[in-house]
Design an enzyme around this catalytic site. Sequence first.
Site, PDB file in Angstrom:
ATOM      1  N   SER A 178       0.672  -1.252   0.047  1.00 51.15           N
ATOM      2  CA  SER A 178       0.013  -0.093   0.061  1.00 51.15           C
ATOM      3  C   SER A 178       0.885   1.172   0.043  1.00 51.15           C
ATOM      4  O   SER A 178       1.471   1.643  -0.759  1.00 51.15           O
ATOM      5  CB  SER A 178      -1.072  -0.070   1.049  1.00 51.15           C
ATOM      6  OG  SER A 178      -1.911   0.928   1.160  1.00 51.15           O
TER       7      SER A 178
ATOM      8  N   ASP B 210      10.244   5.722  -9.860  1.00 46.06           N
ATOM      9  CA  ASP B 210       9.899   6.604 -11.127  1.00 46.06           C
ATOM     10  C   ASP B 210      10.557   7.848 -11.311  1.00 46.06           C
ATOM     11  O   ASP B 210      11.173   8.125 -12.294  1.00 46.06           O
ATOM     12  CB  ASP B 210       8.491   6.982 -11.219  1.00 46.06           C
ATOM     13  CG  ASP B 210       7.531   5.647 -11.424  1.00 46.06           C
ATOM     14  OD1 ASP B 210       8.269   4.495 -11.921  1.00 46.06           O
ATOM     15  OD2 ASP B 210       6.287   5.757 -11.547  1.00 46.06           O
TER      16      ASP B 210
ATOM     17  N   LYS C 298      -0.475  -4.253  -3.283  1.00 44.56           N
ATOM     18  CA  LYS C 298      -1.724  -3.696  -2.887  1.00 44.56           C
ATOM     19  C   LYS C 298      -1.874  -2.237  -3.522  1.00 44.56           C
ATOM     20  O   LYS C 298      -1.376  -1.377  -2.903  1.00 44.56           O
ATOM     21  CB  LYS C 298      -2.034  -3.732  -1.457  1.00 44.56           C
ATOM     22  CG  LYS C 298      -3.338  -3.034  -0.841  1.00 44.56           C
ATOM     23  CD  LYS C 298      -3.356  -3.054   0.648  1.00 44.56           C
ATOM     24  CE  LYS C 298      -4.695  -2.465   1.115  1.00 44.56           C
ATOM     25  NZ  LYS C 298      -4.803  -0.911   0.682  1.00 44.56           N
TER      26      LYS C 298
END
Length: 637
Positions: free
Chosen positions: A480, A491, A510
């Site tokens: 999460s 990224d 998740k």
Amino acid sequence: GFKLSEAMVLVMELVELHGGALAAADLLHDPMVAEVIEKADTQAREAETAGEWLKASELFYRLHVLFDVDQRYKGDIRRLSRRLAMIRLYAPEHYWELRNNRRLEAGESALPPYNAIGDHYEEKLEGIDQWLVIQSIEVAGTRHVDGQAVQKMLVAGIDGVETMATTTELAVPFPGLAEGMARQAFLANLEAKRVEIADPKTNINQRTLRRLVADLTELSAQTVRIPEEALLHEFGNGAMSALDDYSVIIWPDEVRRFERNTRGSFIGIGVQIQHDELMRIKVVTPLEGTPAQRVGVRSDDIITKVNGESIAGFTLDQAVDVITGPENTKVELTMEREVDGETVEVDFTIVRKSIKLRSVKGWKRLGASEEDWDWFVDHESRIGYVRLTQFTENTAGDLDKAIDAMLAEGLNGLVLDLRFNPGGLLDQAVKVVGEFVPSGVVVTTEDADGKPTGVEKVKKGSGRLADIPVAVLINPGSASASEIVSGALQDYAAWGKLDAIVIGKRSFGKGSVQNAWPLRTAARAMLKVTTQYYRLPGGRLIHRRAGMAEWGVEPDLTVDMLPSQNEEAITLRRNADVLPLDENGEIVVTDEPQANPDDLLTQGIDLQLEAAVVLLKSRAAGQAQARAAGQSTDSGV
């Protein structure tokens, strides 16, 4: 039994050494390995048929780990987990017997005698009524990200009640289940209801739902006589299971625990507890500045009574339930303590207060305060270390303070350890990313069809770590919010906006957002429902769905660790984080050597951390050489 379990453990370690289930597909087809797997499958199913639930659950779990990619054993795990949860709730003494017998079969010592105090299902189900369950299904079935789901929820609810009626151990708390004709009549009527509700022609509306709930409770009253609260509890849990693993009813008895996990605080006395080797409740340490520490509770005290009642044989959950309570109320504890070689009994009356949970931890504890850390894993190279255990209301603020401390001493690299972090609050994850990125998208949310529903951005982040090399540690326990942070940093590093590398093993997967609402019920209850999926800044959808071979955040550098290595690292880290304190908040000096986190590196226990430190030292050295070369060039101009 246990020889097969040991063989399965060896197979699991072989698969891990080969890079995980996906990479080790050929190994799983090796004749010897395939034979072990086939035997485990057979024994698991035979154990379940014979009612040996723990043995079956253990074997199915290990099979599930081996076939994690195609998830062929996920249904078995869910089924056994649900049945065991029912036995634990409604027949806790039998559950104790199952655990004790399993320990004896493994050659381990017996559990202490069962203690029923605070372990009665009637108390845990107080406040559950038909309206609570009806409201939960109506809201969840219409607001879930995948759309209208009430019909499949009702079928799954009936399945949950059927599981309850076919769990033989529940005939003790519910004698009607032992009456053959009544039980068969109940099951036959359940099947008729299932067929009716599953019929595509059935019009599913609020009236259908209310009638079904009323019919099930009336049917039970006329046959097996399961208490209405228990029937509704299992119908509700079964219904929610049709949605996903994260959408749940937070029953009245569970609200306090749920809020503790999200708010970063709880009402209690401020002690860490665990079982000792005799399965007694032992104080690991009182937390600095808390009621327990101030009245004189010490590390290694054994809690024997709460409010005059013996807690021998308690589970940790039982102990937490009876020790915690409303703020400003009193609890009386009786402790056994070693004094000059003798065991003495000490009584304390403690007033419960709000206790802050720290989710930001450093490398080595330096003092009594939970904020007193050595933040450097390598002082010579100025490599910092921060471990986030979850994302609570206080996480970003506490991390900010830790970064201040490291920058003040000169920071050349940072290990951000997100392993075993289950996640938490999204806004805190966004603020953590803001320490590395001054502005930009952190995550976008979308519905089941991929239509954008929102975006979370760093708007005024400090970005003060953008030029500091960072190694982010993740593993399958990172979920999460942990995946949001690690994936976003990955990224932005790929786009050249910061110097970061992700190390470890693939994260949990998740990639969904849950909203929690209070229910309009007499008793305080809540509903948590998955409402959106999220994508990382680069567009990756990391949520794991059935049949997917790719999910989660893949590390830039994969470093495998055996289960035994993980266990050893967790134990050492936990012990190193604890300093025994006295009633004055002073560290207690004992003959026992304090666990040293440096051993994680010097003894080769934590291979993932070791890789992170080596890489960061190399980058720090490279940066130092570049700076030296730049200064040399400047001086010659």
